[in-house]
Design an enzyme around this catalytic site. Sequence first.
Site, PDB file in Angstrom:
ATOM      1  NE  ARG A  70      98.510  -8.544 117.061  1.00 10.14           N
ATOM      2  CZ  ARG A  70      97.994  -7.331 117.250  1.00 10.14           C
ATOM      3  NH1 ARG A  70      98.517  -6.540 118.145  1.00 10.14           N
ATOM      4  NH2 ARG A  70      96.968  -6.929 116.557  1.00 10.14           N
ATOM      5  CE  LYS A 108      93.763  -9.970 135.270  1.00  4.89           C
ATOM      6  NZ  LYS A 108      93.534  -8.909 134.428  1.00  4.89           N
ATOM      7  CG  HIS A 161      69.683  -7.840 146.707  1.00  4.49           C
ATOM      8  ND1 HIS A 161      68.496  -7.652 147.372  1.00  4.49           N
ATOM      9  CD2 HIS A 161      70.533  -6.885 147.181  1.00  4.49           C
ATOM     10  CE1 HIS A 161      68.606  -6.607 148.186  1.00  4.49           C
ATOM     11  NE2 HIS A 161      69.836  -6.137 148.092  1.00  4.49           N
ATOM     12  CD  GLU A 180      92.246 -12.324 132.249  1.00  5.92           C
ATOM     13  OE1 GLU A 180      91.908 -12.196 131.068  1.00  5.92           O
ATOM     14  OE2 GLU A 180      92.634 -11.374 132.939  1.00  5.92           O
ATOM     15  CD  GLU A 218      91.467  -6.546 136.527  1.00  2.99           C
ATOM     16  OE1 GLU A 218      90.541  -6.615 135.699  1.00  2.99           O
ATOM     17  OE2 GLU A 218      92.628  -6.907 136.267  1.00  2.99           O
ATOM     18  CD1 TRP A 254      92.486 -15.859 120.013  1.00  3.50           C
ATOM     19  CD2 TRP A 254      90.877 -14.924 118.779  1.00  3.50           C
ATOM     20  NE1 TRP A 254      91.336 -15.821 120.775  1.00  3.50           N
ATOM     21  CE2 TRP A 254      90.329 -15.249 120.032  1.00  3.50           C
ATOM     22  CE3 TRP A 254      90.043 -14.326 117.825  1.00  3.50           C
ATOM     23  CZ2 TRP A 254      89.003 -15.002 120.374  1.00  3.50           C
ATOM     24  CZ3 TRP A 254      88.713 -14.085 118.161  1.00  3.50           C
ATOM     25  CH2 TRP A 254      88.212 -14.414 119.427  1.00  3.50           C
ATOM     26  CG  ASN A 289      94.778  -8.673 112.756  1.00  2.26           C
ATOM     27  OD1 ASN A 289      93.760  -9.169 113.241  1.00  2.26           O
ATOM     28  ND2 ASN A 289      95.494  -7.761 113.384  1.00  2.26           N
ATOM     29  N   GLY A 290      91.832  -9.701 110.972  1.00  2.00           N
ATOM     30  CA  GLY A 290      90.535  -9.024 110.874  1.00  2.00           C
ATOM     31  C   GLY A 290      89.445 -10.010 110.489  1.00  2.00           C
ATOM     32  CB  CYS A 308      95.707 -12.513 113.752  1.00  2.00           C
ATOM     33  SG  CYS A 308      94.319 -13.639 113.709  1.00  2.00           S
TER      34      CYS A 308
HETATM   35  C1  G6P Z   1      91.601  -8.544 126.086  1.00  2.00           C
HETATM   36  C2  G6P Z   1      92.676  -8.881 127.080  1.00  2.00           C
HETATM   37  C3  G6P Z   1      92.397  -8.166 128.401  1.00  2.00           C
HETATM   38  C4  G6P Z   1      92.245  -6.688 128.169  1.00  2.00           C
HETATM   39  C5  G6P Z   1      91.178  -6.376 127.124  1.00  2.00           C
HETATM   40  C6  G6P Z   1      91.174  -4.911 126.728  1.00  2.00           C
HETATM   41  O1  G6P Z   1      90.404  -9.139 126.450  1.00  2.00           O
HETATM   42  O2  G6P Z   1      92.743 -10.285 127.293  1.00  2.00           O
HETATM   43  O3  G6P Z   1      93.477  -8.394 129.281  1.00  2.00           O
HETATM   44  O4  G6P Z   1      91.903  -6.064 129.364  1.00  2.00           O
HETATM   45  O5  G6P Z   1      91.436  -7.125 125.940  1.00  2.00           O
HETATM   46  O6  G6P Z   1      92.393  -4.611 126.104  1.00  2.00           O
HETATM   47  P1  G6P Z   1      92.994  -3.147 125.981  1.00  2.00           P
HETATM   48  O7  G6P Z   1      94.235  -3.324 125.176  1.00  2.00           O
HETATM   49  O8  G6P Z   1      91.961  -2.344 125.252  1.00  2.00           O
HETATM   50  O9  G6P Z   1      93.241  -2.630 127.339  1.00  2.00           O
END
Ligand code: G6P
Length: 586
Positions: free
Chosen positions: A28, A468, A487, A471, A464, A72, A98-99, A2
């Site tokens: 956000r 990528k 396994h 997502e 990772e 969000w 926000n929260g 948010c």
């Molecule tokens: C969200 C984002 C990710 C990110 C993660 C941690 O899930 O979509 O891209 O890696 O938060 O965020 P940070 O700001 O703590 O690296």
Amino acid sequence: MCGIFAYTGPDATAGAIVLEGLKSLEYRGYDSWGVAIRTADGTISVIKHTGKIGSAKLPHIVSHTALGHTRWATHGGVTQANAHPHLSSDGKIVLVHNGIVENYQTLKRELQELGYAFRSETDSEVIAHLIAETRKSVSDPVACVRTAFERLIGMNGVVCYFADDDTFVAVKNGSPLVFARAGKARLLASDPAALAPHSREVLFLEDGDCIAISPDGDTYYGADGMKKQMVFQLLDFDPEDAQLNGFPHFMLKEIHEQPELIRRITEAQEEAVKKAAVMIRESYGTYLVGCGTASYAALAGTYLFSKIAGRHVNFSIASEFAYLTQFIRERSLVVPLSQSGETIDVIDGVRDAKMRKARIMTITNVQGSSLFRMADYALLLGAGPEKAVCSTKAFTAKVALLLLIAHELAGNRERGQETLKQAAAAVADVLDRKDELRALAERMHHRDHLFVLGRGVSYPVALESALKIKEVSYIHAEGFAAGELKHGVIALIEQGTPVLIYNPDDETYHDTLSAAHEVKARGAYVIGVSSRNSDVYDAYFHIDDCADATIIPNVVVAQFLGYYLAVLKGFDPDKPRNLAKSVTVK
Ligand code: G6P
């Protein structure tokens, strides 16, 4: 999670200023958005929509004061009614939030019994009515917001506007809020990058702090309710860095920034790296923690410290760390990795570790962020604003820093710098050959599943890479340790299933090659990423060997694949569905 933006000042286009602010905060959350504008006669006009802001424009309303929100969704679906801002019943109190208000149901019942009618399903609307109810007995806006805020359980940031008093009151506990002055204008936002076009000097509110902006001036209060001096910080980036600068998407722009960023880190971070190495050396147990992409950088760190410096460094996903802090003691060192510095699961674990007297060494991209401020020592990535929701350059920057620290610990700093220079050149080479990756994406974009394999330090890179790809393209992608293949994972391989294999020329080479043969024998379409070609690969992408830093150009391969797969499937790579960049709720 948010975005909040508020403006009051001499400019008569307050609504448009807030809308622009929201556009820069949209990463956000982009389920819905809304703006409340104070009109010339003092009434409040609210405009709300579901979906992304895109190129939205507001009707021209002459106004010097407005506040807005990009959502969000947590409590309540994605509807116009649930979009912020929320109003009190008489329309004179405007609220953005926000929260999560954990006790919102109890408060809602209480307010309903007092006769309040709710227009939305959100926990946020409860705050608007609670403030209105509190105002009946506490007339001062600051005292009123504080009293109401104290009744909320959870991590929250609130900006409230009292139309009758022409006064903003902002208060936070956990969720970020930043304040700036720009001439006679006053601004509030969830993120300093949104304020940068207006002012490079910003004030980060501490938890429990409160700020009031009224026609009489602005006043800052500490958690104890006493007036507090404002200490502004100079932002370390140029507002231009937050623009697309000719690229169609931020994800693509940020991928392209990596060679220069890695070079910069190699040259400019010497003092920070030395200090970090000393802190690790002096610690009794070091713990790397992070969420999402940052967690994979942390996991890569454990391999790098082990291999380069012969040092055992622990790792935990930040959301699980709270269940492992029994090990933490006075000489422990906790190293939170976080691009935003605001991820609530990381903050929570760090808070717990601090209570156990651990030292905190934050690695973050955002100066002044919560994790930056909680640290005994903070290293800044210096990557500039990362706007695409999925993290790219912050990942490579974290890995580069960890690699330098590991070499510093091992007493061979120059070797670390040398391998990173090679990595920067290898990333530049991947950039030059990105069309090969686009062609690969064209071959794969109709597939439902994809697997990524790697061993040793290439295992976190496999994780990772899969993140990528999934997502942004919504293809089911999974990363595995290549040794785990037999396994269970191998049962998932079918004729033509794409399997991306990281096979650097290191101690994992021959075993990883065996994994390539094993999936190939079951019909997989094998894509080898290596400095050494092999007949087993159906497709081969060459990466120059850069010793332990090879993982950096390797991950860029998956960044491009994810990007192209998303674009080919018609998705916006910068704003993947259901996600938000800065996850400030649990
Ligand atoms: C969200 C984002 C990710 C990110 C993660 C941690 O899930 O979509 O891209 O890696 O938060 O965020 P940070 O700001 O703590 O690296």
